[in-house]
Design a protein around this motif. Structure first.
Motif, PDB file in Angstrom:
ATOM      1  N   ARG A  76       0.854  -1.223   0.012  1.00 49.56           N
ATOM      2  CA  ARG A  76       0.104  -0.061  -0.093  1.00 49.56           C
ATOM      3  C   ARG A  76       0.830   1.133   0.110  1.00 49.56           C
ATOM      4  O   ARG A  76       0.621   2.226  -0.597  1.00 49.56           O
ATOM      5  CB  ARG A  76      -0.940   0.030   1.091  1.00 49.56           C
ATOM      6  CG  ARG A  76      -2.372  -0.828   0.971  1.00 49.56           C
ATOM      7  CD  ARG A  76      -3.134  -0.949   2.112  1.00 49.56           C
ATOM      8  NE  ARG A  76      -2.499  -1.844   3.293  1.00 49.56           N
ATOM      9  CZ  ARG A  76      -3.084  -2.199   4.224  1.00 49.56           C
ATOM     10  NH1 ARG A  76      -4.258  -1.503   4.548  1.00 49.56           N
ATOM     11  NH2 ARG A  76      -2.353  -2.927   5.233  1.00 49.56           N
ATOM     12  N   GLU A 113      -6.105   2.758  -6.884  1.00 52.35           N
ATOM     13  CA  GLU A 113      -6.886   1.573  -7.038  1.00 52.35           C
ATOM     14  C   GLU A 113      -6.115   0.689  -8.324  1.00 52.35           C
ATOM     15  O   GLU A 113      -5.659  -0.543  -8.129  1.00 52.35           O
ATOM     16  CB  GLU A 113      -8.221   1.307  -7.296  1.00 52.35           C
ATOM     17  CG  GLU A 113      -8.946   0.003  -7.210  1.00 52.35           C
ATOM     18  CD  GLU A 113     -10.538   0.271  -7.278  1.00 52.35           C
ATOM     19  OE1 GLU A 113     -11.111  -0.489  -8.039  1.00 52.35           O
ATOM     20  OE2 GLU A 113     -10.923   1.159  -6.422  1.00 52.35           O
ATOM     21  N   ALA A 114      -5.868   1.345  -9.343  1.00 52.37           N
ATOM     22  CA  ALA A 114      -5.417   0.886 -10.448  1.00 52.37           C
ATOM     23  C   ALA A 114      -3.824   0.456 -10.400  1.00 52.37           C
ATOM     24  O   ALA A 114      -3.290  -0.382 -10.832  1.00 52.37           O
ATOM     25  CB  ALA A 114      -5.732   1.770 -11.930  1.00 52.37           C
ATOM     26  N   LEU A 149      -2.558  -0.002  -7.479  1.00 51.37           N
ATOM     27  CA  LEU A 149      -2.146  -1.019  -6.653  1.00 51.37           C
ATOM     28  C   LEU A 149      -2.628  -2.336  -7.166  1.00 51.37           C
ATOM     29  O   LEU A 149      -1.608  -3.493  -7.054  1.00 51.37           O
ATOM     30  CB  LEU A 149      -3.016  -1.177  -5.265  1.00 51.37           C
ATOM     31  CG  LEU A 149      -2.917  -1.885  -4.225  1.00 51.37           C
ATOM     32  CD1 LEU A 149      -1.521  -1.839  -3.544  1.00 51.37           C
ATOM     33  CD2 LEU A 149      -4.088  -1.827  -3.239  1.00 51.37           C
ATOM     34  N   LYS A 150      -3.270  -2.508  -8.119  1.00 54.26           N
ATOM     35  CA  LYS A 150      -3.530  -3.706  -8.968  1.00 54.26           C
ATOM     36  C   LYS A 150      -2.425  -3.955  -9.760  1.00 54.26           C
ATOM     37  O   LYS A 150      -2.185  -5.391  -9.917  1.00 54.26           O
ATOM     38  CB  LYS A 150      -4.937  -3.743  -9.513  1.00 54.26           C
ATOM     39  CG  LYS A 150      -5.432  -4.810 -10.353  1.00 54.26           C
ATOM     40  CD  LYS A 150      -6.775  -4.502 -11.009  1.00 54.26           C
ATOM     41  CE  LYS A 150      -7.532  -5.842 -11.697  1.00 54.26           C
ATOM     42  NZ  LYS A 150      -8.536  -5.727 -12.156  1.00 54.26           N
ATOM     43  N   LYS A 151      -1.994  -3.123 -10.481  1.00 48.94           N
ATOM     44  CA  LYS A 151      -0.982  -3.261 -11.452  1.00 48.94           C
ATOM     45  C   LYS A 151       0.420  -3.470 -10.594  1.00 48.94           C
ATOM     46  O   LYS A 151       1.173  -4.582 -10.967  1.00 48.94           O
ATOM     47  CB  LYS A 151      -0.508  -1.845 -12.079  1.00 48.94           C
ATOM     48  CG  LYS A 151       0.656  -1.996 -13.144  1.00 48.94           C
ATOM     49  CD  LYS A 151       1.135  -0.719 -13.262  1.00 48.94           C
ATOM     50  CE  LYS A 151       1.902  -0.101 -12.303  1.00 48.94           C
ATOM     51  NZ  LYS A 151       2.782   1.083 -12.422  1.00 48.94           N
ATOM     52  N   GLU A 157       0.472  -5.482  -7.741  1.00 50.41           N
ATOM     53  CA  GLU A 157       0.302  -6.553  -7.392  1.00 50.41           C
ATOM     54  C   GLU A 157       0.424  -7.564  -8.433  1.00 50.41           C
ATOM     55  O   GLU A 157       1.013  -8.763  -8.211  1.00 50.41           O
ATOM     56  CB  GLU A 157      -1.125  -6.848  -6.607  1.00 50.41           C
ATOM     57  CG  GLU A 157      -1.621  -8.210  -6.244  1.00 50.41           C
ATOM     58  CD  GLU A 157      -0.686  -8.423  -4.720  1.00 50.41           C
ATOM     59  OE1 GLU A 157      -0.730  -9.483  -4.470  1.00 50.41           O
ATOM     60  OE2 GLU A 157      -0.031  -7.341  -4.365  1.00 50.41           O
ATOM     61  N   LEU A 158      -0.085  -7.437  -9.728  1.00 46.14           N
ATOM     62  CA  LEU A 158       0.193  -8.391 -10.859  1.00 46.14           C
ATOM     63  C   LEU A 158       1.668  -8.497 -11.084  1.00 46.14           C
ATOM     64  O   LEU A 158       2.014  -9.642 -11.272  1.00 46.14           O
ATOM     65  CB  LEU A 158      -0.563  -7.672 -11.966  1.00 46.14           C
ATOM     66  CG  LEU A 158      -0.250  -8.256 -13.393  1.00 46.14           C
ATOM     67  CD1 LEU A 158      -1.031  -9.566 -13.268  1.00 46.14           C
ATOM     68  CD2 LEU A 158      -0.659  -7.224 -14.577  1.00 46.14           C
ATOM     69  N   GLN A 175      -1.323  -8.194 -19.454  1.00 48.49           N
ATOM     70  CA  GLN A 175      -2.322  -7.573 -18.471  1.00 48.49           C
ATOM     71  C   GLN A 175      -1.950  -6.233 -18.219  1.00 48.49           C
ATOM     72  O   GLN A 175      -2.996  -5.333 -17.770  1.00 48.49           O
ATOM     73  CB  GLN A 175      -2.749  -8.580 -17.303  1.00 48.49           C
ATOM     74  CG  GLN A 175      -3.392  -9.726 -17.682  1.00 48.49           C
ATOM     75  CD  GLN A 175      -3.846 -10.509 -16.382  1.00 48.49           C
ATOM     76  OE1 GLN A 175      -4.170 -10.021 -15.371  1.00 48.49           O
ATOM     77  NE2 GLN A 175      -4.135 -11.776 -16.482  1.00 48.49           N
ATOM     78  N   ASN A 176      -0.855  -6.021 -17.849  1.00 54.41           N
ATOM     79  CA  ASN A 176      -0.208  -4.935 -17.533  1.00 54.41           C
ATOM     80  C   ASN A 176      -0.543  -3.775 -18.590  1.00 54.41           C
ATOM     81  O   ASN A 176      -0.610  -2.539 -17.928  1.00 54.41           O
ATOM     82  CB  ASN A 176       1.319  -5.005 -16.976  1.00 54.41           C
ATOM     83  CG  ASN A 176       1.833  -3.952 -16.551  1.00 54.41           C
ATOM     84  OD1 ASN A 176       1.493  -3.326 -15.396  1.00 54.41           O
ATOM     85  ND2 ASN A 176       2.858  -3.105 -17.025  1.00 54.41           N
ATOM     86  N   LEU A 208      -3.679  -2.118 -17.922  1.00 55.84           N
ATOM     87  CA  LEU A 208      -4.022  -1.349 -16.605  1.00 55.84           C
ATOM     88  C   LEU A 208      -3.003  -0.034 -16.938  1.00 55.84           C
ATOM     89  O   LEU A 208      -3.459   0.958 -16.247  1.00 55.84           O
ATOM     90  CB  LEU A 208      -3.058  -2.177 -15.204  1.00 55.84           C
ATOM     91  CG  LEU A 208      -3.986  -3.368 -14.861  1.00 55.84           C
ATOM     92  CD1 LEU A 208      -3.044  -4.222 -14.053  1.00 55.84           C
ATOM     93  CD2 LEU A 208      -5.278  -2.752 -14.151  1.00 55.84           C
TER      94      LEU A 208
END
Length: 314
Positions: A47, A263-264, A266-268, A270-271, A299-300, A303
């Motif tokens: 985070r 949010e985007a 953090l998702k990127k 994490e991926l 996927q990146n 994002l």
């Protein structure tokens, strides 16, 4: 008299140079293609790293720079471990089991590293353990620069808040570890960001109002407010004019698109973290297996496009 005048002029230009170096901290960061964060489970959580990237993106201080989080739970730089770590299932992993692979395969331009929380093994201060931590940090610094990385920034460990005795327990060990690390700014001209003592000061101030207040329910792993305090210390180091907003929610309230951006991001992160941990390899059991690099990069792209659109519509 001439020598005295020269010294005054020389001192004046030195002060200007120091000020320029501080103001150029973000400029140098902006030139980096890859920025790598290393650390233990607090970094792995991600985070504070995502908050740093989101603020730098929203402030347009970085563009096209990949911020990579490769924190690993339980990790140390000291190579130490408790006999019964994880109920005896496995010893703590050591950064140097994977550092060479990480540096060779990722080739970062800048490295941020936050260690210390696990390195005292949650025991009272001991000079042998302290020396193992010091040696580990010095080895990390040397190996990172030897690999061709342009810049390494060390970060003091977060605060530890013992569930029973608060700051009067293991945090006293981390006080000493953090003090030593900060001393290296003068002793060795290292770049060191202090987030330990600001977090401690904040916790003490809140505790005076509410004795039950906690940044981390287990005393180790901070929740959102703690991650923001960490991120804020890093951002403030990079940009001294950054506003000292206490809460993350207060900061994002003034930037309407920032929650979606965060949010985007953090998702990127994490991926890519899980994919890169798989790609660079590590010895820590229990980490989810990430996608292959080919799958993750596909996927990146989506994002990254989403993130770019959010920034453009700022």
């Amino acid at each position: 008299m001439k020598n005295y005048t020269f010294l005054i002029i020389f001192s004046f230009f030195c002060s200007i140079l120091v000020a320029q170096q501080k103001s150029n901290s973000l400029l140098h960061l902006n030139r980096a293609e890859k920025i790598l964060f290393l650390g233990n489970s607090i970094t792995y959580d991600g985070r504070y790293v995502a908050m740093v990237e989101s603020v730098l993106l929203s402030s347009h201080f970085i563009k096209g720079t990949a911020i990579i989080n490769l924190g690993l739970p339980s990790e140390t730089v000291s190579g130490l471990s408790e006999d019964n770590h994880a109920n005896g299932e496995f010893a703590r992993p050591c950064l140097f089991d994977r550092l060479e692979s990480v540096l060779q395969k990722i080739k970062p331009d800048v490295v941020f590293a936050c260690y210390g929380m696990n390195d005292g093994i949650y025991l009272p201060f001991d000079s042998v353990r302290f020396k193992a931590y010091q040696d580990g940090i010095e080895n990390l610094y040397t190996e990172v620069l030897k690999s061709g990385v342009k810049r390494i920034v060390l970060i003091t460990p977060p605060v530890h808040d013992d569930p029973d005795i608060g700051l009067r327990g293991y945090n006293q060990v981390l006080d000493r570890y953090s003090t030593w690390l900060l001393e290296q700014r003068n002793n060795k001209n290292w770049e060191v960001i202090d987030l330990h003592f600001p977090m401690k000061k904040y916790l003490e101030s809140r505790r005076r109002i509410d004795p039950t207040y906690k940044l981390a329910p287990d005393g180790i792993h901070p929740e959102q407010e703690g991650h923001w305090l960490m991120a804020r210390s890093i951002i403030s180091y990079l940009n001294p004019t950054f506003p000292q907003v206490i809460k993350w929610d207060e900061y994002v309230a003034n930037h309407t698109y920032l929650p979606k951006l965060y949010e985007a991001v953090l998702k990127k992160q994490e991926l890519m973290k899980l994919a890169l941990l798989r790609y660079t390899k590590h010895k820590r059991p229990g980490i989810p297996s990430g996608l292959t690099m080919e799958q993750a990069n596909q996927q990146n792209k989506h994002l990254e496009k989403q993130i770019s659109l959010l920034i453009k519509h700022d």
